[in-house]
Design a protein around this motif. Structure first.
Motif, PDB file in Angstrom:
ATOM      1  N   ARG A  45       0.842  -1.205   0.000  1.00 43.81           N
ATOM      2  CA  ARG A  45       0.000   0.000   0.000  1.00 43.81           C
ATOM      3  C   ARG A  45       0.876   1.254   0.000  1.00 43.81           C
ATOM      4  N   MET A  46       1.887   1.253   0.850  1.00 41.30           N
ATOM      5  CA  MET A  46       2.754   2.431   0.928  1.00 41.30           C
ATOM      6  C   MET A  46       3.528   2.635  -0.373  1.00 41.30           C
ATOM      7  N   LEU A  47       4.078   1.568  -0.909  1.00 42.13           N
ATOM      8  CA  LEU A  47       4.867   1.692  -2.134  1.00 42.13           C
ATOM      9  C   LEU A  47       4.006   2.123  -3.321  1.00 42.13           C
ATOM     10  N   LEU A  48       2.824   1.555  -3.423  1.00 37.01           N
ATOM     11  CA  LEU A  48       1.959   1.909  -4.560  1.00 37.01           C
ATOM     12  C   LEU A  48       1.416   3.330  -4.423  1.00 37.01           C
ATOM     13  N   THR A  49       1.103   3.749  -3.207  1.00 44.79           N
ATOM     14  CA  THR A  49       0.682   5.137  -3.005  1.00 44.79           C
ATOM     15  C   THR A  49       1.805   6.078  -3.414  1.00 44.79           C
ATOM     16  N   HIS A  50       2.988   5.755  -2.958  1.00 43.22           N
ATOM     17  CA  HIS A  50       4.186   6.531  -3.284  1.00 43.22           C
ATOM     18  C   HIS A  50       4.370   6.614  -4.797  1.00 43.22           C
ATOM     19  N   ARG A  51       4.323   5.480  -5.452  1.00 44.20           N
ATOM     20  CA  ARG A  51       4.521   5.419  -6.901  1.00 44.20           C
ATOM     21  C   ARG A  51       3.437   6.196  -7.651  1.00 44.20           C
ATOM     22  N   ALA A  52       2.191   6.052  -7.203  1.00 42.43           N
ATOM     23  CA  ALA A  52       1.078   6.734  -7.869  1.00 42.43           C
ATOM     24  C   ALA A  52       1.216   8.243  -7.758  1.00 42.43           C
ATOM     25  N   TYR A  53       1.655   8.710  -6.596  1.00 41.06           N
ATOM     26  CA  TYR A  53       1.893  10.145  -6.433  1.00 41.06           C
ATOM     27  C   TYR A  53       2.982  10.620  -7.387  1.00 41.06           C
ATOM     28  N   VAL A  54       4.109   9.920  -7.398  1.00 43.74           N
ATOM     29  CA  VAL A  54       5.271  10.363  -8.175  1.00 43.74           C
ATOM     30  C   VAL A  54       4.954  10.397  -9.667  1.00 43.74           C
ATOM     31  N   GLU A  55       4.438   9.304 -10.197  1.00 48.00           N
ATOM     32  CA  GLU A  55       4.217   9.231 -11.636  1.00 48.00           C
ATOM     33  C   GLU A  55       3.057  10.125 -12.071  1.00 48.00           C
ATOM     34  N   GLY A  56       2.055  10.276 -11.208  1.00 46.90           N
ATOM     35  CA  GLY A  56       0.958  11.183 -11.528  1.00 46.90           C
ATOM     36  C   GLY A  56       1.411  12.628 -11.550  1.00 46.90           C
ATOM     37  N   CYS A  57       2.192  13.021 -10.559  1.00 46.98           N
ATOM     38  CA  CYS A  57       2.701  14.395 -10.514  1.00 46.98           C
ATOM     39  C   CYS A  57       3.660  14.679 -11.659  1.00 46.98           C
ATOM     40  N   ARG A  58       4.465  13.713 -12.026  1.00 42.03           N
ATOM     41  CA  ARG A  58       5.381  13.908 -13.161  1.00 42.03           C
ATOM     42  C   ARG A  58       4.584  14.202 -14.433  1.00 42.03           C
ATOM     43  N   ALA A  59       3.501  13.492 -14.628  1.00 43.29           N
ATOM     44  CA  ALA A  59       2.665  13.716 -15.806  1.00 43.29           C
ATOM     45  C   ALA A  59       2.004  15.088 -15.771  1.00 43.29           C
ATOM     46  N   LEU A  60       1.474  15.478 -14.606  1.00 47.99           N
ATOM     47  CA  LEU A  60       0.823  16.780 -14.489  1.00 47.99           C
ATOM     48  C   LEU A  60       1.834  17.906 -14.652  1.00 47.99           C
ATOM     49  N   ALA A  61       3.046  17.717 -14.163  1.00 49.59           N
ATOM     50  CA  ALA A  61       4.102  18.715 -14.357  1.00 49.59           C
ATOM     51  C   ALA A  61       4.399  18.898 -15.840  1.00 49.59           C
ATOM     52  N   ALA A  62       4.439  17.790 -16.575  1.00 50.06           N
ATOM     53  CA  ALA A  62       4.727  17.874 -18.005  1.00 50.06           C
ATOM     54  C   ALA A  62       3.617  18.611 -18.749  1.00 50.06           C
ATOM     55  N   TRP A  63       2.360  18.361 -18.376  1.00 47.48           N
ATOM     56  CA  TRP A  63       1.243  19.062 -19.016  1.00 47.48           C
ATOM     57  C   TRP A  63       1.347  20.566 -18.758  1.00 47.48           C
ATOM     58  N   THR A  64       1.615  20.938 -17.522  1.00 46.40           N
ATOM     59  CA  THR A  64       1.744  22.357 -17.178  1.00 46.40           C
ATOM     60  C   THR A  64       2.921  22.985 -17.915  1.00 46.40           C
ATOM     61  N   ALA A  65       4.045  22.298 -17.941  1.00 52.10           N
ATOM     62  CA  ALA A  65       5.225  22.823 -18.637  1.00 52.10           C
ATOM     63  C   ALA A  65       4.972  22.937 -20.136  1.00 52.10           C
ATOM     64  N   ASN A  66       4.252  21.983 -20.694  1.00 50.55           N
ATOM     65  CA  ASN A  66       3.898  22.048 -22.111  1.00 50.55           C
ATOM     66  C   ASN A  66       3.112  23.320 -22.416  1.00 50.55           C
ATOM     67  N   GLN A  67       2.194  23.669 -21.526  1.00 51.83           N
ATOM     68  CA  GLN A  67       1.411  24.888 -21.742  1.00 51.83           C
ATOM     69  C   GLN A  67       2.260  26.141 -21.557  1.00 51.83           C
ATOM     70  N   LEU A  68       3.292  26.070 -20.732  1.00 53.35           N
ATOM     71  CA  LEU A  68       4.244  27.178 -20.647  1.00 53.35           C
ATOM     72  C   LEU A  68       4.959  27.371 -21.981  1.00 53.35           C
ATOM     73  N   ASP A  69       5.330  26.271 -22.625  1.00 52.07           N
ATOM     74  CA  ASP A  69       5.963  26.358 -23.938  1.00 52.07           C
ATOM     75  C   ASP A  69       5.011  26.949 -24.969  1.00 52.07           C
ATOM     76  N   VAL A  70       3.763  26.516 -24.926  1.00 53.95           N
ATOM     77  CA  VAL A  70       2.755  27.051 -25.841  1.00 53.95           C
ATOM     78  C   VAL A  70       2.546  28.549 -25.575  1.00 53.95           C
ATOM     79  N   GLN A  71       2.496  28.903 -24.310  1.00 53.71           N
ATOM     80  CA  GLN A  71       2.277  30.300 -23.906  1.00 53.71           C
ATOM     81  C   GLN A  71       3.332  31.230 -24.485  1.00 53.71           C
ATOM     82  N   THR A  72       4.552  30.777 -24.570  1.00 57.89           N
ATOM     83  CA  THR A  72       5.649  31.645 -25.001  1.00 57.89           C
ATOM     84  C   THR A  72       6.016  31.489 -26.474  1.00 57.89           C
ATOM     85  N   HIS A  73       5.597  30.393 -27.122  1.00 58.03           N
ATOM     86  CA  HIS A  73       6.107  30.136 -28.476  1.00 58.03           C
ATOM     87  C   HIS A  73       5.043  29.912 -29.541  1.00 58.03           C
TER      88      HIS A  73
END
Length: 594
Positions: A347-375
């Motif tokens: 439970r602890m490992l999967l919660t940990h993993r789900a947080y990390v990989e989910g946040c990495r994906a959301l960070a990429a989406w936000t960063a992608n929109q930063l690229d769109v915003q400027t370019h």
């Protein structure tokens, strides 16, 4: 000490399979950034982080910075590591080529930032603050200031800081007292004291460029009377060489819970020479450009520390032998089963993993929109991307750091008593992560920003930038038999978010305390729904590649998505109930009774 290996496989999945990073090269200015160029950058960043920065993480924590006679020294090895880092061009990767930068997309840079934070957050603070100063000057400085300071900030010869907080004011910057008096030659004399200044003094660079908030003599009260100034540690001559020491000095360094190898300084300005950045009394606008960039970066700090902690926890859970599985021995050839067989450890490992990989994906989406915003060439598309980034900034900062702290605690818990012992390195991740929930605006302030400023902005239009793509995805996929187990829980969470949004808007308009009481729960509800959207999309991408699953990557991705939908996303129900209960029970409590 736990080991660290950059998660390049998952980063490539997020970059190319989830976000279609190959499309970056279609944006003006990004034509050269194809996978053939991006992949070697990520691989080299991994080598620097694994081989240069991570080995200094524990020693830097134990040694810390030293302060003597106004001089701050970083721990052993940091000067050499910074030189390697600078010579490798890592201070310049996300900077404008006009000033010597490499101009890499933000979506790539955010992955490099994560690696740095995982490997050695204290070290990463120094170039991180320099980049923040670069952002403020690049966006609001005069051409003369840009030409004087940006090339050296970009190549890492000089460092930068942001100087906001004073002993009597933190969040309420309207109370600040630092004064800036015109000298008649275009410069100003600054006097005052700033505290909690990360990287305010150190021995890594030959000069430090301070971005300082101060008041002019005729300044109106409150935040409308704040101006921004650039104040170098050493004055710069007309030919670009360094002149005499300026009137800024370090009075002390703080002794902190974590990030001990990052110098957190008290800075005294005594008639220090500075120059105005932007317009008089408009300093908050320029500083917010820097702060918003830093808030996104602080979110990445939470992600990076969680990712490093996860790797340590998994390795330990595989090796540590304790007891037998509840359903009988899984490894009968061993004296006991590894603890990874036990449900609560999983439970602890999967919660940990789900947080990390989910946040990495959301960070990429936000960063992608930063690229769109400027370019992006279309101004309408740029504006929509800007609204999305503004909406998501407080969510990324607060959600990632809250979940990062929760995750590092889980990682330490997997180790049991050994996690509490310094030499394993897990407790350092917890200590280092704790500050991320506090600085650059506490997470409670981020929640207030979300409900008080971002929701009503542009008559609620910014919400569409998130709500519309999520609603369209749910409508398109909810009948899909293979995706139903991921999309249906997302749909339930999304309905809760919509209803909670209406509740916060309605009650908050009549009584601002109601919005404030709901703010933290609302941000978590919003953030978990966003992660649910990311996990549904990741599951879809992984299901499409199952036939290519030679290493089990996609199978694990789908299984983690299933765990998130089953065991993590239901938290939205509790958050929704708390929001709908209103703030009466907390606001009616007598002050004296506390």
């Amino acid at each position: 000490m736990v080991d660290y290996r950059a998660p390049l496989r998952d980063m490539r999945f997020v970059l190319y399979e989830l976000m279609d990073g190959a499309e970056l090269s279609k944006l003006p200015g990004y034509e050269d950034f194809t996978p053939d160029l991006i992949d070697p950058v990520l691989e080299e960043a991994a080598k620097v982080c694994e081989g240069v920065l991570h080995p200094l993480n524990r020693s830097g924590d134990e040694e810390g910075c030293t302060f003597e006679n106004g001089v701050v020294r970083t721990p052993n090895g940091f000067i050499e590591a910074y030189q390697t880092f600078r010579e490798g061009g890592w201070t310049s990767i996300a900077c404008d080529p006009a000033y010597g930068g490499q101009g890499l997309p933000k979506m790539v840079n955010v992955l490099v930032e994560e690696m740095i934070c995982s490997a050695n957050l204290s070290f990463g603070m120094y170039p991180g603050l320099s980049h923040g100063a670069y952002v403020a000057l690049h966006g609001h400085g005069s051409d003369e200031l840009k030409q004087t300071y940006l090339p050296k900030l970009v190549d890492g010869t000089w460092a930068g800081t942001m100087c906001l907080t004073e002993p009597h004011c933190g969040t309420d910057l309207g109370l600040l007292r630092t004064k800036a008096v015109p000298r008649g030659d275009g410069s100003y004399a600054l006097s005052g004291t700033k505290i909690f200044i990360s990287a305010g003094e150190h021995d890594l660079t030959e000069n430090i460029i301070h971005l300082v908030l101060a008041r002019l003599p005729d300044a109106p009260k409150g935040t409308k009377g704040i101006s921004l100034f650039v104040v170098p540690k050493f004055l710069v001559k007309d030919d670009g060489t360094l002149g005499p020491r300026n009137g800024v000095s370090c009075g002390a360094i703080e002794h902190k819970m974590g990030i001990k190898a990052s110098a957190t300084c008290v800075l005294n300005f005594d008639d220090a020479t500075g120059w105005l950045v932007g317009e008089p009394h408009k300093g908050m606008r320029a500083m917010f450009a820097m702060m918003n960039a830093e808030r996104l970066s602080v979110g990445i700090q939470g992600l990076g520390l969680a990712a490093a902690s996860y790797q340590g926890a998994v390795a330990y859970a595989r090796d540590r032998l304790q007891g037998r599985a509840l359903t009988g021995a899984k490894y009968p050839d061993k004296s006991a089963d590894p603890i990874i067989v036990h449900p609560d450890v999983r439970r602890m490992l999967l919660t940990h993993r789900a947080y990390v990989e989910g946040c990495r994906a959301l960070a990429a989406w936000t960063a992608n929109q930063l690229d769109v915003q400027t370019h992006h060439p279309d101004p309408v598309v740029r504006e929509e991307a800007e609204e999305f980034v503004a909406l998501m900034t407080p969510i990324v900062k607060a959600l990632f750091t809250d979940l990062g702290f929760d995750a590092t605690n889980l990682g330490m818990q997997v180790f049991g008593g050994h996690g509490y012992i310094r030499e394993h390195g897990m407790e350092q991740y917890v200590r280092d992560c704790r500050i991320a929930q506090i600085y650059e605006g506490t997470n409670g302030i981020q929640a207030l920003d979300l409900v008080g400023r971002k929701l009503p902005a542009n008559a609620g239009r910014s919400l569409r930038r998130f709500f519309h793509p999520v609603a369209a995805y749910i409508e398109a996929k909810i009948e899909d038999e293979t995706l139903g187990e991921f999309v249906q829980p997302l749909a339930k969470a999304f309905v809760r978010l919509q209803q909670a949004t209406a509740q916060v808007a309605r009650t908050g308009l009549a009584n601002p305390d109601e919005a404030g009481a709901a703010a933290t729960d609302y941000l978590r509800l919003f953030g978990l729904t966003a992660l649910g959207f990311m996990w549904a999309r990741m599951a879809e991408a992984a299901l499409a590649k199952q036939g290519e699953d030679s290493d089990g990557f996609y199978k694990a991705k789908i299984a983690t998505a299933r765990f998130f939908a089953d065991r993590v996303l239901p938290e939205t129900g509790a958050r929704f109930s708390a929001i709908m209960a209103g703030g009466k029970s907390m606001m009616a409590f007598d002050d004296a009774a506390f």
